[in-house]
Motif scaffolding. Structure first.
Motif, PDB file in Angstrom:
ATOM      1  N   THR A 183       0.820  -1.203   0.000  1.00  0.00           N
ATOM      2  CA  THR A 183       0.000   0.000   0.000  1.00  0.00           C
ATOM      3  C   THR A 183       0.853   1.252   0.000  1.00  0.00           C
ATOM      4  O   THR A 183       0.592   2.204  -0.755  1.00  0.00           O
ATOM      5  CB  THR A 183      -0.934   0.005   1.224  1.00  0.00           C
ATOM      6  OG1 THR A 183      -1.820  -1.111   1.139  1.00  0.00           O
ATOM      7  CG2 THR A 183      -1.743   1.292   1.290  1.00  0.00           C
ATOM      8  N   ARG A 229     -14.870   2.760   4.061  1.00  0.00           N
ATOM      9  CA  ARG A 229     -14.313   2.333   2.777  1.00  0.00           C
ATOM     10  C   ARG A 229     -13.653   3.532   2.097  1.00  0.00           C
ATOM     11  O   ARG A 229     -14.204   4.629   2.103  1.00  0.00           O
ATOM     12  CB  ARG A 229     -15.414   1.771   1.871  1.00  0.00           C
ATOM     13  CG  ARG A 229     -16.324   0.754   2.555  1.00  0.00           C
ATOM     14  CD  ARG A 229     -15.655  -0.576   2.778  1.00  0.00           C
ATOM     15  NE  ARG A 229     -15.351  -1.252   1.528  1.00  0.00           N
ATOM     16  CZ  ARG A 229     -14.828  -2.477   1.482  1.00  0.00           C
ATOM     17  NH1 ARG A 229     -14.538  -3.124   2.605  1.00  0.00           N
ATOM     18  NH2 ARG A 229     -14.563  -3.038   0.315  1.00  0.00           N
ATOM     19  N   TRP A 230     -12.484   3.304   1.483  1.00  0.00           N
ATOM     20  CA  TRP A 230     -11.758   4.440   0.921  1.00  0.00           C
ATOM     21  C   TRP A 230     -11.226   4.195  -0.495  1.00  0.00           C
ATOM     22  O   TRP A 230     -10.994   5.142  -1.242  1.00  0.00           O
ATOM     23  CB  TRP A 230     -10.588   4.818   1.820  1.00  0.00           C
ATOM     24  CG  TRP A 230      -9.712   3.657   2.234  1.00  0.00           C
ATOM     25  CD1 TRP A 230      -9.841   2.919   3.384  1.00  0.00           C
ATOM     26  CD2 TRP A 230      -8.596   3.099   1.519  1.00  0.00           C
ATOM     27  NE1 TRP A 230      -8.876   1.931   3.429  1.00  0.00           N
ATOM     28  CE2 TRP A 230      -8.086   2.028   2.294  1.00  0.00           C
ATOM     29  CE3 TRP A 230      -7.969   3.399   0.319  1.00  0.00           C
ATOM     30  CZ2 TRP A 230      -6.991   1.261   1.896  1.00  0.00           C
ATOM     31  CZ3 TRP A 230      -6.880   2.632  -0.083  1.00  0.00           C
ATOM     32  CH2 TRP A 230      -6.399   1.585   0.709  1.00  0.00           C
ATOM     33  N   LYS A 231     -11.031   2.961  -0.909  1.00  0.00           N
ATOM     34  CA  LYS A 231     -10.391   2.711  -2.195  1.00  0.00           C
ATOM     35  C   LYS A 231     -11.230   3.210  -3.372  1.00  0.00           C
ATOM     36  O   LYS A 231     -10.698   3.735  -4.353  1.00  0.00           O
ATOM     37  CB  LYS A 231     -10.104   1.211  -2.359  1.00  0.00           C
ATOM     38  CG  LYS A 231      -9.393   0.904  -3.681  1.00  0.00           C
ATOM     39  CD  LYS A 231      -9.007  -0.560  -3.818  1.00  0.00           C
ATOM     40  CE  LYS A 231      -8.360  -0.823  -5.173  1.00  0.00           C
ATOM     41  NZ  LYS A 231      -7.926  -2.225  -5.330  1.00  0.00           N
ATOM     42  N   ALA A 280      -4.537   6.289   3.493  1.00  0.00           N
ATOM     43  CA  ALA A 280      -4.294   4.872   3.222  1.00  0.00           C
ATOM     44  C   ALA A 280      -2.959   4.423   3.801  1.00  0.00           C
ATOM     45  O   ALA A 280      -2.842   3.330   4.371  1.00  0.00           O
ATOM     46  CB  ALA A 280      -4.330   4.616   1.718  1.00  0.00           C
ATOM     47  N   VAL A 330      -3.367   3.077  -8.018  1.00  0.00           N
ATOM     48  CA  VAL A 330      -4.499   3.035  -7.082  1.00  0.00           C
ATOM     49  C   VAL A 330      -5.305   1.761  -7.254  1.00  0.00           C
ATOM     50  O   VAL A 330      -5.778   1.154  -6.276  1.00  0.00           O
ATOM     51  CB  VAL A 330      -5.377   4.290  -7.291  1.00  0.00           C
ATOM     52  CG1 VAL A 330      -6.710   4.118  -6.570  1.00  0.00           C
ATOM     53  CG2 VAL A 330      -4.661   5.533  -6.784  1.00  0.00           C
ATOM     54  N   ILE A 348      -3.766  -1.047  -5.287  1.00  0.00           N
ATOM     55  CA  ILE A 348      -3.716  -0.949  -3.826  1.00  0.00           C
ATOM     56  C   ILE A 348      -4.748  -1.885  -3.195  1.00  0.00           C
ATOM     57  O   ILE A 348      -5.892  -1.959  -3.649  1.00  0.00           O
ATOM     58  CB  ILE A 348      -3.973   0.505  -3.369  1.00  0.00           C
ATOM     59  CG1 ILE A 348      -2.786   1.393  -3.736  1.00  0.00           C
ATOM     60  CG2 ILE A 348      -4.226   0.572  -1.861  1.00  0.00           C
ATOM     61  CD1 ILE A 348      -2.963   2.848  -3.347  1.00  0.00           C
ATOM     62  N   ARG A 349      -4.327  -2.586  -2.162  1.00  0.00           N
ATOM     63  CA  ARG A 349      -5.239  -3.479  -1.445  1.00  0.00           C
ATOM     64  C   ARG A 349      -5.911  -2.708  -0.312  1.00  0.00           C
ATOM     65  O   ARG A 349      -5.248  -2.144   0.553  1.00  0.00           O
ATOM     66  CB  ARG A 349      -4.478  -4.679  -0.893  1.00  0.00           C
ATOM     67  CG  ARG A 349      -5.365  -5.691  -0.177  1.00  0.00           C
ATOM     68  CD  ARG A 349      -4.607  -6.958   0.194  1.00  0.00           C
ATOM     69  NE  ARG A 349      -3.423  -6.671   0.998  1.00  0.00           N
ATOM     70  CZ  ARG A 349      -2.174  -6.800   0.569  1.00  0.00           C
ATOM     71  NH1 ARG A 349      -1.939  -7.214  -0.663  1.00  0.00           N
ATOM     72  NH2 ARG A 349      -1.151  -6.523   1.357  1.00  0.00           N
ATOM     73  N   GLU A 350      -7.225  -2.682  -0.294  1.00  0.00           N
ATOM     74  CA  GLU A 350      -7.947  -1.929   0.724  1.00  0.00           C
ATOM     75  C   GLU A 350      -7.897  -2.656   2.065  1.00  0.00           C
ATOM     76  O   GLU A 350      -8.172  -3.854   2.156  1.00  0.00           O
ATOM     77  CB  GLU A 350      -9.399  -1.708   0.305  1.00  0.00           C
ATOM     78  CG  GLU A 350     -10.173  -0.821   1.256  1.00  0.00           C
ATOM     79  CD  GLU A 350     -11.512  -0.389   0.694  1.00  0.00           C
ATOM     80  OE1 GLU A 350     -12.038   0.639   1.141  1.00  0.00           O
ATOM     81  OE2 GLU A 350     -12.032  -1.096  -0.197  1.00  0.00           O
TER      82      GLU A 350
END
Length: 543
Positions: free
Chosen positions: A294, A358-360, A410, A514, A517-519
């Motif tokens: 990340t 949640r952000w991704k 993140a 992005v 990227i693993r949430e």
């Protein structure tokens, strides 16, 4: 019948640990909503000073360079000097935040920034202005890293979204107010552009007082080992490479002896920095951070977003004033759509992230909007209507607002509490690095394209008078004949779309990073609570 309760001696019941009185909230590593807002007041005002000063100067630069008879290369260097100093110093400020009192460091950064601003306002030449802008950048590097670090120490990642929205709002107000205020100062004869450097001083003085009264962060007393050698190698390597990017193609050819010297020196310094960091007890940038997927991907995305942030604002102001003929005040008003998009998206996405955790998805959508915004801006020329331009800027601002703060979130949610300072500053460092490279490269692309257009459209009478070849540029705008002035304006307008096209290609890298990227679910502990738990000790008292 009345039953009398015997005193509990613990003999016939399950033993209970002794209950200590609950410590004050300031000593638990967590803060109430009111305390957080009070602490944020001084930090947000400090950030407002930094962004206000940056946007004021950006909008006033065409006037400043014209007044001081500067060139397009010097125009770029006024911006690059601050970004270079900010970029090189950001990891150092971040590491110091892991070792020293964060509040004192923020106050020191404010003082350095203000001193640099005041001295820049006294400049009598572009060279002197660039020198003092370096000092200004050192303070800016501290502010952009330390405020994020202090917020991470006070607020859990899950709750940080709502407060990051406040930070985005402050940035938006400063970004709107800066150009407008800068335009008014430049257009006011009895003030002038020098007041663009002085205007932040009163705000900074208030910020210092607020920080002293409201910000109370823990200070861990431990043996301090500062990696001076690593800091020196990092500064040398970054400076050499960025100076090369800025000068190559202008002062010397890309394929030249100077290029070889800059690249060799920069590469050796970077290698020496990496070797030093593997052996240092307290490395400036812990290399273990890059083992985390990340963090690495967020840093890659931050480089591309840095180009979006700085490239768009720097060259957009030049386009509106030089090519389209708007006053600094009007140019500031025309950027409101971009800032409005940034304000709305950063605030709304922060609230939604806090609510749902949640952000991704917001990062993916934001990065796609950045690419789309730059792609649309790549179509502009010297005749583009302001209505579609405003729509294009709104799309770009919305994308930047959804990605910039959330990339930091993140990373802070992933790394160990003891690395919060170094990790946060690493993201800010590479974002500034992207901005510095972006301004330098895009400036070189713009200068080359403008030169080509001028050479192709130079009126015969100007060539016969010895006005030259493609060497005519921004420095000649004030004194050139009317036909040449018009050619310069048209050339800048038609060349600007080229740099936004390059920006769109670079921003596509952020999308790819992005997506990969693993949430990870957002933590509910503040940085100080995590640090206390990970170290197995009680959180240190606040001062």
């Amino acid at each position: 019948m009345t039953t009398t309760r015997e005193p509990d001696t613990g003999a016939a019941s399950t033993p209970r640990p002794p209950v200590e009185p609950e410590a004050p909230v300031e000593q638990q590593g967590r803060m109430t909503h009111r305390q957080i807002l009070e602490a944020l007041s001084g930090m947000l005002l400090a950030m407002f000073v930094a962004f206000l000063s940056s946007t004021v100067v950006s909008n006033a630069l065409p006037t400043i360079i014209t007044d001081l008879r500067g060139s397009q290369s010097q125009y770029t260097w006024v911006i690059t000097a601050t970004l270079l100093a900010s970029t090189a110093s950001t990891p150092i400020w971040g590491k110091l935040a892991d070792l020293f009192d964060k509040k004192r460091l923020i106050q020191l950064a404010i003082v350095v920034f203000i001193v640099g601003s005041m001295l820049a306002g006294l400049s009598q030449s572009v060279g002197t202005l660039i020198g003092w802008r370096v000092l200004q950048g050192l303070g800016l590097g501290g502010l952009q890293a330390l405020v994020q670090i202090a917020m991470a120490a006070m607020i859990s990642p899950r709750e940080r979204g709502r407060y990051s929205g406040l930070l985005g709002s402050v940035m938006a107000v400063a970004t709107v107010g800066g150009p407008l205020l800068g335009g008014l100062l430049v257009d006011t004869s009895w003030l002038g552009w020098r007041w663009c450097f002085y205007v932040g001083v009163p705000f900074a003085a208030v910020a210092l007082v607020l920080l002293q009264r409201t910000l109370h962060l823990p200070v861990t007393k431990r043996r301090v080992r500062i990696d001076y050698l690593g800091a020196a190698f990092l500064t040398a390597g970054v400076s050499a490479l960025l100076i090369w990017v800025t000068l190559a193609g202008d002062r010397f050819a890309w394929a030249s002896t100077e290029t070889a010297l800059f690249l060799t020196g920069g590469a050796l310094a970077v290698v020496a920095f990496l070797v030093t960091e593997t052996r240092a007890a307290e490395p400036v940038v812990p290399l273990r951070l890059f083992r985390d997927r990340t963090t690495t991907l967020a840093i890659v995305a931050s480089v591309a977003i840095g180009v979006a942030m700085f490239g768009s604002t720097v060259f957009l102001g030049q386009y509106l004033q030089i090519s389209r003929g708007y006053s600094p005040t009007a140019a500031g008003l025309l950027t409101i759509p971009m800032v409005g998009g940034l304000l709305v998206s950063s605030t709304v996405s922060g609230i939604l992230i806090t609510r749902y955790g949640r952000w991704k998805g917001y990062l993916v959508a934001g990065s796609l909007l950045v690419v789309a915004g730059f792609g649309l801006l790549a179509t502009i020329d010297h005749e583009t209507s302001m209505v579609p331009l405003g729509v294009f800027l709104f799309v770009l601002g919305t994308g930047i607002g959804m990605t910039m703060q959330n990339l930091v979130l993140a990373v802070q949610n992933t790394v160990a509490a003891s690395d919060l300072g170094a990790a946060s500053s690493a993201v800010a460092f590479f974002r500034s690095l992207g901005g510095t490279i972006g301004v330098s490269v895009l400036g070189a692309v713009l200068s080359s394209r403008v030169g080509t257009l001028i050479a192709a459209g130079l009126p015969p009478e100007a060539a016969a008078a010895g006005s030259g070849s493609g060497s005519i540029g921004l420095a000649d705008l004030a004194d050139a004949p009317a036909p040449v002035q018009e050619l310069i304006r048209v050339s800048y307008g038609d060349a600007t779309g080229r740099i936004f096209l390059v920006s769109a290609v670079i921003a596509a890298v952020a999308v790819a990073a992005v997506v990969l990227i693993r949430e990870v679910a957002l933590r509910t502990e503040s940085g100080e609570e995590r640090l206390s738990r990970e170290s197995g000790e009680r959180a240190p008292a606040r001062v």
